[in-house]
Design a protein around this motif. Structure first.
Motif, mmCIF file in Angstrom:
data_model
loop_
_atom_site.group_PDB
_atom_site.id
_atom_site.type_symbol
_atom_site.label_atom_id
_atom_site.label_comp_id
_atom_site.label_asym_id
_atom_site.label_seq_id
_atom_site.Cartn_x
_atom_site.Cartn_y
_atom_site.Cartn_z
ATOM 1 N N CYS A 112 44.460 30.877 54.033
ATOM 2 C CA CYS A 112 43.770 32.022 54.636
ATOM 3 C C CYS A 112 44.355 33.348 54.148
ATOM 4 O O CYS A 112 43.615 34.272 53.795
ATOM 5 N N VAL A 113 45.678 33.442 54.105
ATOM 6 C CA VAL A 113 46.322 34.674 53.645
ATOM 7 C C VAL A 113 46.027 34.905 52.163
ATOM 8 O O VAL A 113 45.700 36.022 51.746
ATOM 9 N N THR A 114 46.101 33.848 51.362
ATOM 10 C CA THR A 114 45.847 33.979 49.931
ATOM 11 C C THR A 114 44.411 34.411 49.657
ATOM 12 O O THR A 114 44.165 35.305 48.852
ATOM 13 N N LEU A 115 43.463 33.792 50.343
ATOM 14 C CA LEU A 115 42.066 34.155 50.132
ATOM 15 C C LEU A 115 41.757 35.561 50.635
ATOM 16 O O LEU A 115 40.963 36.286 50.020
ATOM 17 N N SER A 116 42.397 35.972 51.725
ATOM 18 C CA SER A 116 42.148 37.329 52.217
ATOM 19 C C SER A 116 42.730 38.371 51.267
ATOM 20 O O SER A 116 42.117 39.418 51.034
ATOM 21 N N PHE B 55 45.352 27.806 43.050
ATOM 22 C CA PHE B 55 44.859 26.532 42.533
ATOM 23 C C PHE B 55 46.019 25.611 42.163
ATOM 24 O O PHE B 55 46.004 24.415 42.476
ATOM 25 N N LEU B 56 47.040 26.163 41.519
ATOM 26 C CA LEU B 56 48.192 25.342 41.153
ATOM 27 C C LEU B 56 48.932 24.838 42.387
ATOM 28 O O LEU B 56 49.421 23.708 42.415
ATOM 29 N N LYS B 57 49.004 25.664 43.427
ATOM 30 C CA LYS B 57 49.666 25.233 44.663
ATOM 31 C C LYS B 57 48.844 24.182 45.405
ATOM 32 O O LYS B 57 49.397 23.358 46.122
ATOM 33 N N SER B 58 47.527 24.218 45.234
ATOM 34 C CA SER B 58 46.690 23.234 45.914
ATOM 35 C C SER B 58 46.909 21.830 45.367
ATOM 36 O O SER B 58 46.587 20.851 46.035
ATOM 37 N N LEU C 53 45.743 30.815 33.957
ATOM 38 C CA LEU C 53 46.836 31.655 34.410
ATOM 39 C C LEU C 53 47.263 32.601 33.290
ATOM 40 O O LEU C 53 47.554 33.755 33.549
ATOM 41 N N LEU C 54 47.272 32.089 32.070
ATOM 42 C CA LEU C 54 47.666 32.937 30.940
ATOM 43 C C LEU C 54 46.673 34.074 30.747
ATOM 44 O O LEU C 54 47.071 35.227 30.535
ATOM 45 N N MET C 55 45.389 33.763 30.837
ATOM 46 C CA MET C 55 44.367 34.795 30.650
ATOM 47 C C MET C 55 44.444 35.857 31.743
ATOM 48 O O MET C 55 44.353 37.050 31.460
ATOM 49 N N SER C 56 44.636 35.432 32.978
ATOM 50 C CA SER C 56 44.719 36.409 34.061
ATOM 51 C C SER C 56 45.987 37.246 33.950
ATOM 52 O O SER C 56 45.992 38.427 34.294
ATOM 53 N N THR C 57 47.066 36.666 33.445
ATOM 54 C CA THR C 57 48.290 37.431 33.225
ATOM 55 C C THR C 57 48.085 38.477 32.136
ATOM 56 O O THR C 57 48.587 39.598 32.240
ATOM 57 N N ILE C 58 47.332 38.125 31.113
ATOM 58 C CA ILE C 58 47.036 39.086 30.040
ATOM 59 C C ILE C 58 46.196 40.243 30.568
ATOM 60 O O ILE C 58 46.459 41.409 30.255
ATOM 61 N N VAL C 59 45.200 39.938 31.409
ATOM 62 C CA VAL C 59 44.350 40.989 31.973
ATOM 63 C C VAL C 59 45.172 41.915 32.861
ATOM 64 O O VAL C 59 45.072 43.142 32.766
ATOM 65 N N LEU C 60 46.019 41.340 33.729
ATOM 66 C CA LEU C 60 46.852 42.166 34.597
ATOM 67 C C LEU C 60 47.850 42.969 33.777
ATOM 68 O O LEU C 60 48.095 44.143 34.052
ATOM 69 N N SER D 81 44.626 31.787 40.554
ATOM 70 C CA SER D 81 45.188 30.763 39.665
ATOM 71 C C SER D 81 46.416 30.102 40.279
ATOM 72 O O SER D 81 46.565 28.881 40.226
ATOM 73 N N ILE D 82 47.268 30.898 40.878
ATOM 74 C CA ILE D 82 48.463 30.346 41.520
ATOM 75 C C ILE D 82 48.070 29.526 42.748
ATOM 76 O O ILE D 82 48.663 28.481 43.022
#
Length: 121
Positions: A75-79, A47-50, A1-8, A44-45
């Motif tokens: 379904c909404v998240t993956l789409s 995965f954490l919710k799962s 999550l930290l890495m993806s936040t840095i990229v965004l 990432s979010i």
């Protein structure tokens, strides 16, 4: 999550610099960075919710509603993740129109984030 936040964050920094410098448009690399960072954060979010699916209700009616709500949310998240990931491919004309300008890209990703917040609550 930290890495993806840095990229965004780095992609949004380029968006901010482009907006403040009043340039016509971001280069495609920066748009791809923003869309890919958003996709990584969404996944990432998700995965954490799962990890919360371990708390399944014992009542059968509540269990069905629980699984139905998580299925709809998945379904909404993956789409949304798929759509923002396909926005990085500039040869795919079906999704390129979502990021014609910098502000349009920001509006689309903000709308996706709002939809995720609404569907997640």
């Amino acid at each position: 999550l930290l890495m993806s936040t840095i990229v965004l964050g780095s992609g949004l920094d380029l968006l901010t610099n482009s907006y403040l410098a009043a340039t016509a448009a971001l280069p495609n690399n920066a748009k791809q960075l923003i869309c890919l960072g958003f996709t990584m954060i969404v996944l990432s979010i998700a995965f954490l919710k799962s990890l919360a699916t371990m708390r399944v209700p014992t009542n059968a009616a509540h269990r069905r509603m629980f699984f139905l709500s998580y299925f709809i949310q998945l379904c909404v998240t993956l789409s949304i993740a798929f759509t923002s990931w396909k926005m990085t491919d500039m040869s795919n004309q079906a999704f390129v129109w979502l990021q014609t300008t910098d502000m349009e890209l920001l509006y689309v990703l903000s709308g996706f984030a709002l939809l995720l917040v609404i569907i997640g609550s």
